[in-house]
Write an enzyme that holds these catalytic residues in place. Structure first.
Site, PDB file in Angstrom:
ATOM      1  N   THR A   1      -3.440   4.194   9.617  1.00 55.01           N
ATOM      2  CA  THR A   1      -2.924   3.845   8.303  1.00 55.01           C
ATOM      3  C   THR A   1      -3.429   4.878   7.318  1.00 55.01           C
ATOM      4  O   THR A   1      -4.594   5.274   7.348  1.00 55.01           O
ATOM      5  CB  THR A   1      -3.263   2.387   7.918  1.00 55.01           C
ATOM      6  OG1 THR A   1      -2.451   2.027   6.807  1.00 55.01           O
ATOM      7  CG2 THR A   1      -4.727   2.180   7.569  1.00 55.01           C
TER       8      THR A   1
ATOM      9  N   CYS B   1      -7.092  -0.842  -1.009  1.00 58.20           N
ATOM     10  CA  CYS B   1      -6.717  -1.642   0.156  1.00 58.20           C
ATOM     11  C   CYS B   1      -7.797  -1.523   1.230  1.00 58.20           C
ATOM     12  O   CYS B   1      -8.618  -0.623   1.190  1.00 58.20           O
ATOM     13  CB  CYS B   1      -5.406  -1.151   0.760  1.00 58.20           C
ATOM     14  SG  CYS B   1      -4.030  -1.215  -0.377  1.00 58.20           S
TER      15      CYS B   1
ATOM     16  N   HIS C   1      -3.672  -3.643   7.522  1.00 62.61           N
ATOM     17  CA  HIS C   1      -3.828  -3.007   6.208  1.00 62.61           C
ATOM     18  C   HIS C   1      -3.528  -4.060   5.138  1.00 62.61           C
ATOM     19  O   HIS C   1      -2.374  -4.410   4.918  1.00 62.61           O
ATOM     20  CB  HIS C   1      -2.838  -1.826   6.121  1.00 62.61           C
ATOM     21  CG  HIS C   1      -2.855  -1.093   4.821  1.00 62.61           C
ATOM     22  ND1 HIS C   1      -2.596   0.261   4.746  1.00 62.61           N
ATOM     23  CD2 HIS C   1      -3.091  -1.473   3.551  1.00 62.61           C
ATOM     24  CE1 HIS C   1      -2.669   0.650   3.484  1.00 62.61           C
ATOM     25  NE2 HIS C   1      -2.952  -0.391   2.740  1.00 62.61           N
TER      26      HIS C   1
END
Lengths: 206, 163
Positions: free
Chosen positions: B26, B32, B49
């Protein structure tokens, strides 16, 4: 009729947003031109309503290192203004103001960062001044904040701000052409849905 | 370079898992959080994620956007594929503060809140965090090698490192 999702906007509403976005952007281009003492043109501004992932995919390489000035809007419009510089654009500005350039944004010194913060801030403020005068709205701006970071990470900032309400991002953007050379910059105005409704009703569309 | 062909990309508010070989990745985690789950016995690995701490009562269809719902849904799915919690190695990365606005201290605190909730939910699920790279101001890219379970982090201006 009040809008509940960004994608509920009809063509006329989108057109009006594009128009005021374009006036804001031209003012921003004028101040950039004064600062650089160079001819600055803009491309036709776009207004986009995109899903988060699509917005990230369209912007390009999420790991690209960019510099960004962020200002928070309060008052009649709640949201964020974001101005992103890529390396080439940042160097064009720093060359003019400081007579030096950097090999990569991650090597930026404090003085360079401070210059870019201010340039971003001036561009954002001229955009908002034009916008708020035209729409007759009172918008307060925070002091600018600056970062040099991965593009993808920066773009998630507005997403997390409104993430509980929506999966979409609505933004206006336009590219600057400095003496004919296209700069990949981003001037993004991101307003939440309640503010969007206020803007549209103030302009007499909904 | 064949290993790059097998990179499985995890988007924002998303989860992907794979078995035996390949990498799950990711890109550019800001505030995040990326959470990797790896069961070495059956070589099953997942990367989640999440962008926000709590799902709340809203009717949002996507559990992977939220730390609490996302972790639980990931565990549910992996368990179906034979993962055992007692064997699972969990690593987390992300939760950076991208912007600091003076005079608005709570702005951009979402990263810290994400870290807190991720840790709390993992604890409630009886999972220990084996390694983490969280907080700070830099965006990170996170890779999970499903063949070996190793997790690599790439951040701005820092050499790549393994967690």
């Amino acid at each position: 009729m009040a809008i509940e999702k960004y994608s509920d906007m009809n063509l006329q509403e989108l057109d009006i947003m594009k128009e005021i976005g374009s006036i804001g952007t031209s003012h921003a281009a004028t101040s950039l031109s004064k600062m650089l003492q160079k001819e600055v043109r803009i491309t036709i501004p776009r207004v986009s309503v995109l899903n988060y992932q699509t917005a990230l995919d369209q912007t390009g390489d999420p790991e690209e290192i960019v510099a960004a000035t962020l200002v928070k809007m309060d008052g009649d419009v709640d949201g964020l203004m974001l101005f992103l510089f890529n390396l080439r654009f940042a160097n064009r500005i720093l060359e003019k103001f400081m007579g030096k350039t950097f090999e990569g944004l991650e090597f930026m010194d404090e003085l360079g960062a401070s210059a870019l913060t201010e340039v971003g801030n001036i561009i954002i403020c001229s955009y908002i001044n034009a916008f708020s005068q035209l729409a007759g709205m009172n918008i307060q701006l925070s002091v600018p904040s600056f970062t040099i970071n991965m593009l993808g990470g920066i773009l998630t900032v507005p997403m997390t701000e409104c993430g509980n309400d929506t999966d979409q991002l609505m933004y206006f953007d336009a590219d600057f052409l400095i003496e004919g050379e296209k700069m990949n910059d981003w001037l993004l105005m991101l307003a939440d849905i309640a503010s969007l409704n206020r803007i549209l009703s103030k302009l007499g569309v909904s | 370079m064949t290993m790059f062909d097998k990179d499985l990309k995890v988007g924002i508010g998303d989860m992907k898992f794979a078995r035996n070989e390949g990498r799950v990745v990711t890109y550019a985690l800001g505030s995040c959080i990326g959470v990797t789950f790896y069961d070495p016995m059956i070589r099953l690995g997942a990367l989640l994620h999440v962008m926000l701490p709590n799902k709340g009562a809203g009717g949002d269809q996507n559990p992977f956007k939220y730390a609490d719902a996302g972790i639980r849904e990931t565990l549910r799915k992996l368990t179906v594929f034979g993962m055992m919690k007692s064997r699972t190695v969990v690593k987390i990365a992300g939760g950076a503060k991208m912007f600091e606005i003076s005079g608005k201290a709570d702005f951009g605190n979402i990263g810290q809140r994400n870290i807190m909730v991720v840790k709390q939910v993992l604890r409630e699920e009886g999972l220990r965090i084996a390694a983490e790279d969280t907080g700070g101001v830099c965006a990170r890219t996170m890779f999970l090698d499903v063949g070996t379970g190793s997790v690599m982090i790439r951040a701005v201006g820092k050499p790549e490192r393994y967690l």
